[in-house]
Each structure stands twice: as C-alpha cells, then as structure tokens.
Design a protein around this motif. Structure first.
Motif, PDB file in Angstrom:
ATOM      1  N   GLU A  71      -4.122   8.642  -8.521  1.00  0.00           N
ATOM      2  CA  GLU A  71      -3.007   8.509  -7.589  1.00  0.00           C
ATOM      3  C   GLU A  71      -2.310   9.842  -7.351  1.00  0.00           C
ATOM      4  OE1 GLU A  71      -1.124   4.143  -7.782  1.00  0.00           O
ATOM      5  OE2 GLU A  71      -0.806   5.276  -9.609  1.00  0.00           O
ATOM      6  N   ARG A  72      -2.854  10.891  -7.866  1.00  0.00           N
ATOM      7  CA  ARG A  72      -2.226  12.194  -7.759  1.00  0.00           C
ATOM      8  C   ARG A  72      -3.325  13.241  -7.712  1.00  0.00           C
ATOM      9  NH1 ARG A  72      -2.765  14.289 -12.978  1.00  0.00           N
ATOM     10  NH2 ARG A  72      -3.199  12.736 -14.601  1.00  0.00           N
ATOM     11  N   THR A  73      -2.952  14.484  -7.914  1.00  0.00           N
ATOM     12  CA  THR A  73      -3.950  15.546  -8.004  1.00  0.00           C
ATOM     13  C   THR A  73      -4.552  15.566  -9.401  1.00  0.00           C
ATOM     14  OG1 THR A  73      -2.836  16.908  -6.342  1.00  0.00           O
ATOM     15  CG2 THR A  73      -4.315  18.036  -7.855  1.00  0.00           C
ATOM     16  N   LEU A  74      -5.871  15.493  -9.484  1.00  0.00           N
ATOM     17  CA  LEU A  74      -6.578  15.623 -10.751  1.00  0.00           C
ATOM     18  C   LEU A  74      -7.475  16.856 -10.690  1.00  0.00           C
ATOM     19  CD1 LEU A  74      -7.682  11.943 -11.557  1.00  0.00           C
ATOM     20  CD2 LEU A  74      -5.635  13.152 -12.333  1.00  0.00           C
ATOM     21  N   GLU A 108     -10.523  12.087  -0.575  1.00  0.00           N
ATOM     22  CA  GLU A 108      -9.367  12.329   0.289  1.00  0.00           C
ATOM     23  C   GLU A 108      -9.327  11.293   1.407  1.00  0.00           C
ATOM     24  OE1 GLU A 108      -6.030  14.885   1.296  1.00  0.00           O
ATOM     25  OE2 GLU A 108      -7.440  15.120  -0.370  1.00  0.00           O
ATOM     26  N   ARG A 109     -10.490  11.047   2.029  1.00  0.00           N
ATOM     27  CA  ARG A 109     -10.560  10.046   3.098  1.00  0.00           C
ATOM     28  C   ARG A 109     -10.374   8.635   2.549  1.00  0.00           C
ATOM     29  NH1 ARG A 109     -14.862  13.622   4.830  1.00  0.00           N
ATOM     30  NH2 ARG A 109     -16.346  12.332   3.657  1.00  0.00           N
ATOM     31  N   ALA A 110     -11.055   8.318   1.457  1.00  0.00           N
ATOM     32  CA  ALA A 110     -10.993   6.961   0.898  1.00  0.00           C
ATOM     33  C   ALA A 110      -9.584   6.581   0.460  1.00  0.00           C
ATOM     34  CB  ALA A 110     -11.958   6.832  -0.280  1.00  0.00           C
ATOM     35  N   SER A 111      -8.825   7.551  -0.022  1.00  0.00           N
ATOM     36  CA  SER A 111      -7.479   7.291  -0.548  1.00  0.00           C
ATOM     37  C   SER A 111      -6.393   7.452   0.499  1.00  0.00           C
ATOM     38  CB  SER A 111      -7.189   8.228  -1.717  1.00  0.00           C
ATOM     39  OG  SER A 111      -7.077   9.577  -1.272  1.00  0.00           O
ATOM     40  N   TYR A 112      -6.786   7.767   1.740  1.00  0.00           N
ATOM     41  CA  TYR A 112      -5.809   8.029   2.809  1.00  0.00           C
ATOM     42  C   TYR A 112      -4.881   9.182   2.442  1.00  0.00           C
ATOM     43  CZ  TYR A 112      -7.430   3.253   3.550  1.00  0.00           C
ATOM     44  OH  TYR A 112      -8.205   2.124   3.678  1.00  0.00           O
ATOM     45  N   GLY A 113      -5.463  10.152   1.735  1.00  0.00           N
ATOM     46  CA  GLY A 113      -4.709  11.336   1.355  1.00  0.00           C
ATOM     47  C   GLY A 113      -3.821  11.161   0.138  1.00  0.00           C
ATOM     48  N   ARG A 114      -3.953  10.019  -0.550  1.00  0.00           N
ATOM     49  CA  ARG A 114      -3.105   9.768  -1.727  1.00  0.00           C
ATOM     50  C   ARG A 114      -3.669  10.395  -3.005  1.00  0.00           C
ATOM     51  NH1 ARG A 114      -0.578   3.636  -1.345  1.00  0.00           N
ATOM     52  NH2 ARG A 114       0.038   3.717   0.854  1.00  0.00           N
ATOM     53  N   PHE A 115      -4.916  10.832  -2.964  1.00  0.00           N
ATOM     54  CA  PHE A 115      -5.545  11.399  -4.159  1.00  0.00           C
ATOM     55  C   PHE A 115      -6.280  12.680  -3.797  1.00  0.00           C
ATOM     56  CE2 PHE A 115      -9.663  11.414  -6.611  1.00  0.00           C
ATOM     57  CZ  PHE A 115      -9.135  12.090  -7.693  1.00  0.00           C
ATOM     58  N   LYS A 269      -7.119  -1.674  -6.452  1.00  0.00           N
ATOM     59  CA  LYS A 269      -7.125  -1.410  -7.886  1.00  0.00           C
ATOM     60  C   LYS A 269      -6.682   0.013  -8.195  1.00  0.00           C
ATOM     61  CE  LYS A 269     -10.170  -1.107 -11.941  1.00  0.00           C
ATOM     62  NZ  LYS A 269     -11.465  -1.455 -12.538  1.00  0.00           N
ATOM     63  N   LEU A 270      -7.129   0.969  -7.389  1.00  0.00           N
ATOM     64  CA  LEU A 270      -6.847   2.381  -7.651  1.00  0.00           C
ATOM     65  C   LEU A 270      -5.460   2.815  -7.204  1.00  0.00           C
ATOM     66  CD1 LEU A 270     -10.293   3.932  -6.641  1.00  0.00           C
ATOM     67  CD2 LEU A 270      -9.468   3.398  -8.945  1.00  0.00           C
ATOM     68  N   GLY A 271      -4.731   1.923  -6.533  1.00  0.00           N
ATOM     69  CA  GLY A 271      -3.385   2.259  -6.097  1.00  0.00           C
ATOM     70  C   GLY A 271      -3.301   2.869  -4.721  1.00  0.00           C
ATOM     71  N   TRP A 272      -4.402   2.839  -3.970  1.00  0.00           N
ATOM     72  CA  TRP A 272      -4.408   3.430  -2.625  1.00  0.00           C
ATOM     73  C   TRP A 272      -3.969   2.438  -1.560  1.00  0.00           C
ATOM     74  CZ3 TRP A 272     -10.001   5.644  -3.370  1.00  0.00           C
ATOM     75  CH2 TRP A 272      -9.960   6.625  -4.384  1.00  0.00           C
TER      76      TRP A 272
END
Length: 411
Positions: A71-74, A108-115, A269-272
């Motif tokens: 949910e953040r930068t890893l 980046e695409r899958a998370s809508y920029g959230r990850f 599940k991943l919070g996206w």
C-alpha cells in the motif's frame, strides 16, 4: 509457473469458435504455510470472506503481517549470482532491464498508483562458491539442495548487501549457467526468519529465467511476496492443461495471459480497492454500475465501483467485475462482465478462484489465449447468466458511454 508461450496480438472482435545464521536454515517452497499475526481490515465489509489457515488464503477480513502489504512504496534489492562453471555473457544492467521498469509499471497500473515498487539492482555479479550444477536446480527442488543454494547466496552477498534496508529480495542467477533451470523460478519461504543486517529475511524470490525472460514472470512471483496464491491448476501427473481455473484473466494464473491484471478480489485484499468500490449484494434484485477493472481512475477520483460480491456461504462468494481493453488488460481479445467463484479455504494452487464460463459451448482467441475455452467467459450486453448451483442470476443490461457496464444481479 508452467512454461507456455502464446503469440501476441489484439482482436477485440469476439471469435467464438548472514552466514552463521543460515547454516541451519530450512527453506520451504512457496506452497508452504507461513503463519503470522493478523491485522484487522476495517473496510472489509459483510461480503469479505474470513482469512483461514490455507496458504495464501483469499479471506480478506484481516492481513497476515508476515507479508509486506503493498500500500506504499516498497524497496526491492536485486542480487545477481554467477557461478565458477560459467562466465556471465551479459552485464547486470541488461539482466535488470529484463524485469524493470516493466514489473514496477505493472503494479503501478494494477494499484491505480497506490503502490510503488522501487528496484535497487546491484552493479556487479556476486560469485557463488560452487558450480551451478552442484545445486540440483529444478522446479521440484530437493529441500537440501535448495537450502544449500540459499545458504551460499546469502553468505556471498551479505558483505555487499544491507538486507535490512529492503522489503523484497530477488536472487537472480546467471541465466546461461549450465545448471540453471528456468522452471525453478519461485518464491522460497523460510520456516524461521533469518537474521541479516539487523532485519529478518522471511522469503526470497529465486529467479532462474532465461534472457529475455517470460513475460510478467516477476510480477507473478512478486504477487506471492504479497500473499497472493497461484491460480493455475497443476495436473497431478504433470500432463494436461494448467490454465483451466482462470485462463488469461489474472497474472497469478498465467504470466502469459492476454488480460493479466489482478482480479478485483485480489485488489480488494491488497488494499487497492476500498469499501466504496465494492458492492455487497443482498437478496432480491439490484443494479450495479461496474467500471472496467484495469481502467485508470480520473485524476483525484476513486474510479467508481469495480466489484460486486454475493456471499454464498461461510467460505465462498461469487464475484462480478468488468474487464476491458485498458492498462494491464490492453491485449485482451474479449471484453465484458466476468463472473468467478472465490473460496477462502482453498490453498495456493488448489483453485481458490474459478472463472465461470458465460459461454461454455464456445471458445475464442485460440491463436493467442492460454486457454481458449475461458477466453470468451465474459458476458456481453444483453446476456444473462445463472450461476451453476446457486440461485444467482447476472444480467448485463447496458454499457454507458464511459465504458461502464450496468449489471442486474438477482439472488
């Protein structure tokens, strides 16, 4: 992942037809269970299945904190391993370019920029102490050989890599070394975390891909790092089709899929996806406007509803989402409303998700689909589908000018 190659191309017309610490290391393959404390997810809602003890359970009422949540930068370190029986033919920059920025862009695409997955490839090959042929590298790896490989790799890299500074660790082997088998690429979990550089190593992604590698292979393996299961079916006799459960419709099913974006259930599940983007369907009839899953949201917006869920029991649910030609799904050959079953007690590789075929008598895209019988699974406008074994009917009533689908669900 099974090794299958499919041609590319797009056709949107539906064609129906630390050395001391690791000396006692025991490594477990990705299908083994890694227990961890749960943290509640307050946005799960009444349609969320409960997380069970199944490996990579798709219950999402809580998060297993043994896994990093994206949910953040890893930060991910990429360590390149060479062997005394082969001199690498490529520089580390060339090998790193096989995987990045493509893998970061996928998420980046899958998370809508959230990850954001930030790679940190090392600049030189780290020499292993033994020949590549000494480790018995293969898909079904002998535990003692796998443990020896990881023991040597961690010890060899420890002097140069601060493992405690990274959330994800990739060990990338020289792809042309004689003992390297590309089918052995997988995530290896440890039954007990390894202490290294003040941190704990719980799992390592071991990469043995050829150059260039399979498409999206690192996105698939990194999905395991985030507690996502294998969705493919592995035949017990090693023969038969691997893609009967979900076909092309998720990278955790096939890295070669035409539409490999993660299912909306995975994104939940991943919070996206948050609670406002998931419709929990109650009894009766209701209308739902579903935005295509891979379509980027408008700037400053959430992107609308992406998933409708009908709870069918304590451990199962029916999920409904729209799939279109955008983002990670840009190569799809069909569009429409996809229906699938989710089970929280099915372990990774045991069919936790099963796509329900809206057109069981036909198939599509035989020239590029990993499993043509499911390539035409989505429902089109005007079509109605009754879920087998359930009193659930799904009707695609309309498609708006923006591309969203109006879906009527009756339970």
């Amino acid at each position: 992942m099974p090794r299958q190659q499919t041609p590319g191309g797009v056709d949107l017309s539906r064609a129906r037809s630390t050395a001391a610490a690791v000396t006692s290391l025991t490594a477990l393959a990705a299908m083994s269970l890694v227990a961890g404390p749960a943290v509640a997810d307050s946005g799960a809602g009444p349609c969320a299945l409960t997380r069970t003890a199944a490996h990579h359970s798709l219950g999402l009422d809580s998060w297993n904190r043994a896994y990093p949540k994206p949910e953040r930068t890893l930060d991910a370190v990429m360590v390149f391993l060479s062997f005394p029986d082969h001199r690498p033919a490529f520089g580390t920059e060339e090998i790193a370019a096989d995987y990045f920025p493509a893998t970061s862009e996928f998420f980046e695409r899958a998370s809508y920029g959230r990850f954001h997955l930030v790679p940190h490839p090392q600049q030189r090959w780290v020499p292993m102490p033994r020949p590549s042929t000494a480790y018995g590298i293969q898909r079904d790896w002998a535990p003692e050989d796998r443990a020896a490989y990881l023991r040597d790799a961690v010890a060899a890299a420890d002097a140069e890599v601060d493992f405690g500074a990274y959330d994800v660790v990739y060990f990338v082997a020289d792809p042309d070394a004689p003992g390297v088998d590309s089918d052995a690429t997988k995530v290896v979990n440890f039954d007990r975390p390894i202490r290294a550089d003040g941190g704990q190593l719980r799992r390592i992604v071991t990469v043995f891909e050829r150059h260039p590698p399979d498409r999206n292979v690192l996105a698939h393996e990194t999905g395991h790092v985030f507690d996502l299961p294998d969705l493919y079916h592995r035949p017990t006799d090693g023969k038969g089709d691997w893609d009967t459960h979900v076909g092309d419709w998720d990278v955790m099913g096939s890295q070669f899929g035409m539409a490999p974006d993660l299912f909306a259930w995975h994104k939940w599940k991943l919070g996206w996806l948050d609670a406002s983007q998931v419709d929990c369907v109650q009894s009766g009839s209701s209308l739902h406007t579903l935005q295509p899953l891979a379509e980027a949201p408008p700037r400053g917006g959430t992107g609308g509803t992406r998933l409708a869920v009908v709870r069918t029991g304590p451990g199962s649910a029916i999920a409904v989402e729209a799939r279109g030609s955008a983002g990670n799904d840009g190569d799809t050959c069909t569009e429409g409303v996809l229906v699938y079953r989710v089970r929280n007690e099915a372990a990774s590789g045991g069919g936790p998700i099963e796509v329900l075929d809206g057109h069981p008598q036909t198939e599509a895209c035989w020239d590029r689909s990993v499993y043509p019988p499911l390539a035409d699974a989505p429902l089109e406008v005007g079509e109605t589908f009754t879920v087998p074994g359930e009193r659930i009917t799904i009707e695609v009533a309309d498609r708006t000018r923006s591309g969203a689908y109006t879906v009527k669900i009756t339970t």
